[in-house]
Design a protein around this motif. Structure first.
Motif, short mmCIF file in Angstrom:
data_model
loop_
_atom_site.label_atom_id
_atom_site.label_comp_id
_atom_site.label_asym_id
_atom_site.label_seq_id
_atom_site.Cartn_x
_atom_site.Cartn_y
_atom_site.Cartn_z
N LYS A 141 0.87 -1.49 0.04
CA LYS A 141 0.01 -0.11 0.11
C LYS A 141 0.94 1.28 0.31
CE LYS A 141 -3.71 2.45 2.20
NZ LYS A 141 -4.51 2.07 3.77
N LEU A 142 2.18 1.06 0.59
CA LEU A 142 2.95 2.52 0.80
C LEU A 142 3.54 2.84 -0.56
CD1 LEU A 142 4.76 4.03 2.83
CD2 LEU A 142 6.19 2.32 2.71
N LEU A 143 4.35 1.56 -1.11
CA LEU A 143 4.58 2.09 -2.76
C LEU A 143 3.09 2.71 -3.81
CD1 LEU A 143 7.04 -0.71 -2.58
CD2 LEU A 143 7.79 1.37 -2.08
N GLU A 144 2.34 1.61 -3.61
CA GLU A 144 1.00 2.13 -4.42
C GLU A 144 0.77 3.37 -4.34
OE1 GLU A 144 -0.99 -2.59 -5.15
OE2 GLU A 144 -2.44 -0.79 -3.71
N THR A 145 0.21 4.18 -2.80
CA THR A 145 -0.06 5.08 -2.09
C THR A 145 1.66 6.57 -3.37
OG1 THR A 145 0.04 5.00 -0.08
CG2 THR A 145 -2.07 4.13 -1.00
N SER A 146 2.23 6.29 -2.54
CA SER A 146 3.24 7.55 -2.64
C SER A 146 4.18 7.07 -3.74
CB SER A 146 4.56 7.07 -1.34
OG SER A 146 3.95 7.21 -0.29
N LEU A 147 3.87 6.20 -5.00
CA LEU A 147 4.86 6.39 -6.06
C LEU A 147 4.20 5.65 -6.96
CD1 LEU A 147 8.36 4.88 -4.39
CD2 LEU A 147 7.38 7.66 -4.68
N ASP A 148 2.87 5.41 -6.83
CA ASP A 148 2.02 3.89 -8.34
C ASP A 148 2.53 3.25 -8.32
OD1 ASP A 148 0.06 4.96 -9.29
OD2 ASP A 148 0.67 5.78 -11.65
N ILE A 149 3.94 2.72 -7.52
CA ILE A 149 4.03 1.25 -8.11
C ILE A 149 2.75 0.37 -7.90
CG2 ILE A 149 5.97 -0.46 -8.25
CD1 ILE A 149 7.68 2.58 -7.86
N GLY A 150 2.48 -0.59 -8.23
CA GLY A 150 1.29 -1.68 -8.30
C GLY A 150 2.11 -2.99 -7.98
N ASN A 151 3.35 -3.34 -8.99
CA ASN A 151 3.64 -4.30 -8.78
C ASN A 151 5.01 -4.78 -7.89
OD1 ASN A 151 2.27 -4.99 -11.42
ND2 ASN A 151 3.73 -5.47 -12.51
N VAL A 152 4.60 -5.15 -7.27
CA VAL A 152 5.32 -5.40 -5.31
C VAL A 152 5.05 -6.85 -4.99
CG1 VAL A 152 5.39 -4.33 -3.81
CG2 VAL A 152 4.80 -2.85 -5.07
N VAL A 153 6.37 -7.27 -4.95
CA VAL A 153 6.56 -8.40 -4.03
C VAL A 153 7.07 -8.45 -2.59
CG1 VAL A 153 7.66 -11.00 -4.26
CG2 VAL A 153 6.63 -10.17 -6.13
N LEU A 154 6.83 -8.40 -1.88
CA LEU A 154 7.35 -8.48 -0.49
C LEU A 154 7.17 -10.67 0.14
CD1 LEU A 154 8.04 -6.73 2.17
CD2 LEU A 154 5.31 -7.01 2.58
N MET A 155 8.39 -10.83 0.57
CA MET A 155 8.28 -11.89 1.13
C MET A 155 10.15 -11.99 2.06
SD MET A 155 10.79 -13.72 -1.53
CE MET A 155 9.62 -13.75 -3.12
N ASN A 156 9.48 -12.92 3.42
CA ASN A 156 10.86 -13.26 3.92
C ASN A 156 11.94 -13.61 3.69
OD1 ASN A 156 11.92 -15.58 5.56
ND2 ASN A 156 11.22 -14.85 7.11
N ASP A 157 13.17 -12.80 4.66
CA ASP A 157 14.32 -12.78 3.17
C ASP A 157 14.54 -14.15 3.12
OD1 ASP A 157 14.90 -13.65 5.80
OD2 ASP A 157 15.87 -11.74 6.63
N VAL A 158 14.79 -15.50 4.20
CA VAL A 158 14.17 -17.19 3.82
C VAL A 158 14.46 -17.52 2.65
CG1 VAL A 158 15.78 -18.52 4.74
CG2 VAL A 158 15.67 -17.25 6.33
N ASP A 159 13.31 -16.97 2.72
CA ASP A 159 12.40 -17.35 1.06
C ASP A 159 13.50 -16.54 -0.51
OD1 ASP A 159 10.72 -18.25 2.63
OD2 ASP A 159 8.71 -17.54 2.32
N ALA A 160 13.52 -15.80 -0.15
CA ALA A 160 14.37 -14.86 -1.01
C ALA A 160 15.81 -15.41 -1.53
CB ALA A 160 14.51 -13.30 -0.42
N LEU A 161 16.83 -15.68 -0.31
CA LEU A 161 17.88 -16.52 -0.60
C LEU A 161 17.49 -17.57 -1.16
CD1 LEU A 161 19.34 -16.12 2.80
CD2 LEU A 161 19.61 -15.54 0.65
N ALA A 162 16.19 -18.57 -1.01
CA ALA A 162 15.81 -19.55 -1.68
C ALA A 162 15.04 -19.75 -3.19
CB ALA A 162 14.43 -20.27 -1.08
N TYR A 163 14.45 -18.15 -3.95
CA TYR A 163 14.51 -17.74 -4.70
C TYR A 163 16.17 -18.19 -5.83
CZ TYR A 163 9.62 -17.42 -5.37
OH TYR A 163 7.75 -17.53 -5.56
N PHE A 164 17.01 -17.10 -4.86
CA PHE A 164 18.39 -17.53 -5.49
C PHE A 164 19.08 -18.31 -5.54
CE2 PHE A 164 22.88 -16.78 -5.21
CZ PHE A 164 23.46 -15.55 -6.05
#
Length: 355
Positions: A141-164
């Motif tokens: 919501k922060l990025l949508e309302t402040s910067l008009d960015i709708g394509n946002v992914v938020l995840m736990n940091d260990v999940d990000a390591l798994a994606y890498f």
């Protein structure tokens, strides 16, 4: 890669592949590079047009918020970071830091923004991170309302390591991050599943900074190693809140000694690792991963991984855990969450051809 390599990788016929490649070339998503042959005709290599889109990957941590802008070939273009001091460890401080990083890195043809954070993450918000003193911070919501960015992914940091790691590991795996905190993520069928193992209860004593008693992080993280090394008790909440300001030098000293001569430091790790092995062994029995991959600043060499494997094998029968592989790896949070963002939003771009 070559068309032959693409055909082998995707299982597509030559005619189908040619049709798709021609369409992607016309849309400007890929281009062709010719290589000099040793003999005969030049061979062609297909590659993503690096300028076709960009993506931002951000790591939100207790001490720092840092971000990287990647081009379409996942090469870093620009970096930015904001130091987080104690007075900034709250919703307002982290919201301001994230906005500052995105504003600094935002570019044309931005495919999306990927953000990873410690703590419990759900939907578009950080539900709770005790270490960062954050609750119900709605990043999306922060990025949508402040910067008009709708394509946002938020995840736990260990999940990000798994994606890498998923770009390098062929099969399913359990990623375990170890340091002043402990986390885990199971990669299976193209998806990461976070496990908050740091706050799994493994004992009836030990007051954790989260409010529970007996958490794994109290008994097995580098906090437990430091207490053994110093031979005295340390308040866990004080350690968690002031680790960088008061304890960073001793943490770095222990890591350096473990890196150069782990045998001399093993006595301080053995009991914490035995507790950790109980949780690891149970996860292995339930999830049946092909491998367990260890990451994080606290895992400094293969000797530590071998000790963890030995501790698990001492507790669990071989027929229960199987012949699982234990290995050390190094990964990048920002690249991992950026990759997850590309995987989520690129198909929409390809199907709509809005660019």
């Amino acid at each position: 890669m070559s068309r032959a390599e693409l055909s082998s990788l995707t299982g597509l016929s030559a005619s189908t592949l040619s049709y798709i490649v021609r369409e992607l070339l016309n849309e400007g998503f890929i281009d062709v590079a010719e290589t000099e042959p040793s003999r005969g005709r030049p061979s062609q290599l297909l590659r993503i047009d690096a300028s076709r889109w960009s993506v931002i990957g951000i790591k939100v941590g207790r001490e720092e918020v840092r971000g990287v802008l990647f081009d379409a070939a996942m090469r870093p273009v620009r970096k930015s970071s904001i130091r987080i001091f104690s007075h900034m460890r709250n919703n307002e401080g982290y919201a301001s830091a994230v906005l500052g990083i995105v504003k600094e890195l935002k570019s044309e043809r931005l495919l999306g923004v990927g953000i990873c954070s410690s703590g419990i993450v759900s939907g578009g918000e950080i539900v709770v991170s005790h270490l960062m003193n954050v609750r119900r911070l709605d990043i999306k919501k922060l990025l949508e309302t402040s910067l008009d960015i709708g394509n946002v992914v938020l995840m736990n940091d260990v999940d990000a390591l798994a994606y890498f790691l998923s770009n390098h590991e062929k099969n399913d795996f359990l990623a375990v991050s170890y340091g002043t905190g402990i986390g885990a993520s199971f990669w299976n069928n193209g998806h990461a599943k976070h496990f908050e193992i740091g706050h799994a209860i493994v004992a009836s004593e030990g007051k954790c900074y989260c409010g529970q008693t007996g958490c794994l992080e109290y008994h097995s993280s580098e906090y437990a190693v430091i207490k053994s090394y110093l031979g005295k008790d340390i308040d866990f909440e004080d350690f968690a809140m002031n680790e960088e300001e008061k304890y960073r030098s001793i943490v770095e000293e222990i890591r350096a000694k473990a890196r150069s001569n782990f045998k001399s430091m093993e006595i301080h790790y053995i009991e914490p690792f035995r507790r950790l092995s109980l949780v690891l062994g149970n996860l292995i029995m339930v999830l049946k991963p092909s491998s367990v991959v260890f990451l994080g600043e606290g895992i400094v060499n293969d000797d530590m991984v071998r000790l963890l494997k030995r501790c698990v094998e001492e507790k669990f029968n071989a027929e229960f855990i199987g012949d699982v592989d234990f290995q050390l790896a190094h990964a990048n949070w920002e690249e991992g969450v950026a990759l997850a963002t590309v995987r989520k939003f690129l198909p929409k771009v390809l199907s709509s051809s809005i660019w």
